[in-house]
Design an enzyme around this catalytic site. Structure first.
Site, short mmCIF file in Angstrom:
data_model
loop_
_atom_site.label_atom_id
_atom_site.label_comp_id
_atom_site.label_asym_id
_atom_site.label_seq_id
_atom_site.Cartn_x
_atom_site.Cartn_y
_atom_site.Cartn_z
N THR A 148 0.85 -1.18 0.00
CA THR A 148 0.00 0.00 0.00
C THR A 148 0.89 1.24 0.00
O THR A 148 0.70 2.17 -0.80
CB THR A 148 -0.95 -0.01 1.21
N GLN A 182 1.04 -9.86 -6.30
CA GLN A 182 0.58 -11.24 -6.43
C GLN A 182 1.47 -12.07 -7.35
O GLN A 182 1.33 -13.28 -7.42
CB GLN A 182 -0.87 -11.27 -6.95
N HIS A 223 4.14 -10.21 2.94
CA HIS A 223 3.14 -11.15 3.49
C HIS A 223 2.32 -11.89 2.43
O HIS A 223 1.52 -12.75 2.76
CB HIS A 223 2.22 -10.45 4.49
N THR A 249 13.54 4.66 10.47
CA THR A 249 14.40 3.55 10.88
C THR A 249 13.91 2.26 10.24
O THR A 249 12.71 1.97 10.27
CB THR A 249 14.39 3.42 12.41
N CYS A 265 -17.52 -6.53 1.66
CA CYS A 265 -18.31 -6.05 2.79
C CYS A 265 -17.94 -4.59 3.04
O CYS A 265 -16.90 -4.30 3.60
CB CYS A 265 -18.00 -6.83 4.05
C1 LIG Z 1 -2.37 -7.22 -0.76
C2 LIG Z 1 -2.20 -6.34 -1.93
C3 LIG Z 1 -1.79 -5.00 -1.80
C4 LIG Z 1 -1.55 -4.37 -0.44
O1 LIG Z 1 -0.38 -4.83 0.15
P1 LIG Z 1 -0.09 -4.52 1.71
O2 LIG Z 1 1.32 -4.93 1.89
O3 LIG Z 1 -1.05 -5.39 2.45
O4 LIG Z 1 -0.31 -3.08 1.94
C5 LIG Z 1 -1.62 -4.25 -2.93
N1 LIG Z 1 -1.86 -4.76 -4.15
C6 LIG Z 1 -2.26 -6.03 -4.34
C7 LIG Z 1 -2.51 -6.54 -5.72
C8 LIG Z 1 -2.47 -6.86 -3.24
O5 LIG Z 1 -2.89 -8.11 -3.42
#
Ligand SMILES: *Cc1c(COP(=O)(O)O)cnc(C)c1O
Length: 428
Positions: free
Chosen positions: A98, A205, A227, A266, A352
């Site tokens: 993000t 992705q 993540h 940092t 949602c």
């Molecule tokens: C999960 C996702 C994000 C956001 O990533 P975060 O590290 O959770 O802020 C942005 N773009 C895509 C395509 C995602 O799947």
């Protein structure tokens, strides 16, 4: 996208779902790997020393604690760069994708203001791109939102036509997080390069799932996050090209001038070590893993398609992520289906929002009606899913869909060949 509650499967609603629990199945079962992935134990192991013994600040230049942390960060930079064909100096650490998307789009809009104010994106981007584009529009940018075809891909001709002499940036995602569709990134990159326009891609992705090469694909700026590739939450990176062309990005956070002045603060050393390790594992295992997940995904798809009628796949299967399957179960209400399989974590085609259940804007962009969008499920297979799990989920979905349809007069009519779009409903 909404995810099922991971509650033990006591409350099955009014349906007596009697699929016995096969060996090797532990509930609740996670199959929502586009939302987040569990951390790989090897990643955790690499991170642990940096919470305790090796706690130094990577910006401390006067002692070994700082040098040790800096060394670990440099190693991670190398590991990340190697996975995407970049050099270590081109990696800027952030708090996640993000932030990376915000930094790329706002930072380029600000830095290249003299040259132009036009940005091109497309309608099925993640909200982290779309909402950022909305913001820069308020600040004087002009943004073109390209449509997608029924298969989820943009038309490269639309992009060609959209570029004008004020265009400074094209931002198109690599792989979609709902429908798993891979955009023609190399073609887009080539076009942007020829036209002298910067190309950013949200590759969250795709990185670690399919081959990504910033040079071969002419990518100038790229967002990724740990993540979604078996690393920790709250750490990500932005690749920023240094040569041919040298991309400049106005910082959005000031203070201290870390990360080549583009992102002060940092560094999250344990998180960065985890991201690096996750990238190293992905580079070594991606090829085998993609083959395994494609086979599992195809097995799930074939089981569902051969046992249920009125189902269809969303998004091109030809240009597709290995672990993704997005399927509509027409004449079934997605939320009821999710409740019926409440010990399996997947996502529905409904978002949602505060009060209402909105159909997914991604599915609507493909031309799906609201009810079909609501009947859709996203299965996200990942590193730790097994064939036994796929078989369990397939059986369960088949069972629940059949039971729900037994209660659906619309399904009965459709099965008899009645065209539901032509029915004159009687008003009472
Ligand atoms: C999960 C996702 C994000 C956001 O990533 P975060 O590290 O959770 O802020 C942005 N773009 C895509 C395509 C995602 O799947």
């Amino acid at each position: 996208m909404s995810t099922t509650q991971n509650q033990p499967s006591t409350a099955q609603g009014e349906f007596d779902v009697s699929v016995s629990l096969p060996p090797g199945i532990k509930l609740p079962l996670y199959m929502d790997n586009h939302a987040t992935t569990p951390m790989d134990p090897r990643v955790l192991e690499a991170m642990l020393p940096y919470f305790t013994d090796k706690f130094g600040n990577a910006a401390s230049r006067n002692h070994s604690f700082g040098w040790e942390a800096e060394q670990a960060v440099d190693t991670a930079r190398e590991q990340i760069a190697r996975l995407i064909g970049a050099t270590a100096k081109e990696i800027i650490f952030t708090s996640g994708a993000t932030e990376s998307n915000n930094l790329a789009i706002k930072g380029i809009a600000e830095m290249y203001r003299e040259r132009g104010n036009h940005i091109i994106t497309q309608v099925t981007e993640h909200k982290a791109v779309l909402d950022t584009c909305k913001r820069v529009e308020k600040q004087g940018c002009r943004v073109t939102y390209l449509p997608v075809k029924a298969d989820g891909l943009i038309d490269i001709e639309d992009l060609k036509r959209a570029i004008d002499d004020k265009t400074i940036l094209v931002t198109i995602m690599f792989a979609n997080n709902e429908i798993g569709v891979l955009q023609p990134i190399a073609e887009i990159g080539k076009l942007c390069h020829e036209r002298g326009v910067l190309f950013h891609t949200d590759a969250v992705q795709a990185v670690g799932k399919v081959p990504v090469d910033v040079n071969a694909m002419n990518i100038d700026v790229l967002s990724l996050t740990a993540h979604k590739l078996y690393g920790p939450k709250g750490v990500g990176a932005l690749y920023v090209r240094r040569r041919n062309p040298r991309v400049q990005i106005a910082p959005q956070i000031d203070g201290g001038g870390h990360e080549r002045g583009m992102r002060s603060g940092t560094l999250n050393v344990p998180g960065i070590v985890g991201l690096g390790k996750a990238c190293e594992i992905a580079r070594e295992e991606m090829h085998e893993e993609a083959k395994r997940l494609t086979a599992l995904r195809d097995r799930l798809k074939e089981k569902l398609e051969s046992n249920l009628d009125f189902v269809h796949i969303n998004g091109s299967m030809e240009h597709h992520l290995p672990g993704n399957l997005n399927m509509s179960f027409v004449h079934v209400e997605g939320e009821s289906l999710l409740m019926g399989i409440n010990d399996v974590a997947v996502s529905s085609g409904s978002a949602c929002t505060s009060a209402t259940l909105e159909p997914s804007y991604v599915l609507k962009a493909l031309g799906l009606g609201d009810d079909v969008a609501h009947s859709s499920i996203r299965f996200g297979l990942g590193r730790f899913n097994t064939q036994a799990e796929v078989d369990y989920v397939a059986d369960k979905v088949i069972d629940v869909v059949r039971k729900l349809r037994e209660l659906s007069p619309l399904y009965e009519m459709a099965k008899e060949g009645i065209d539901l779009t032509k029915v004159q409903w009687q008003a009472h």
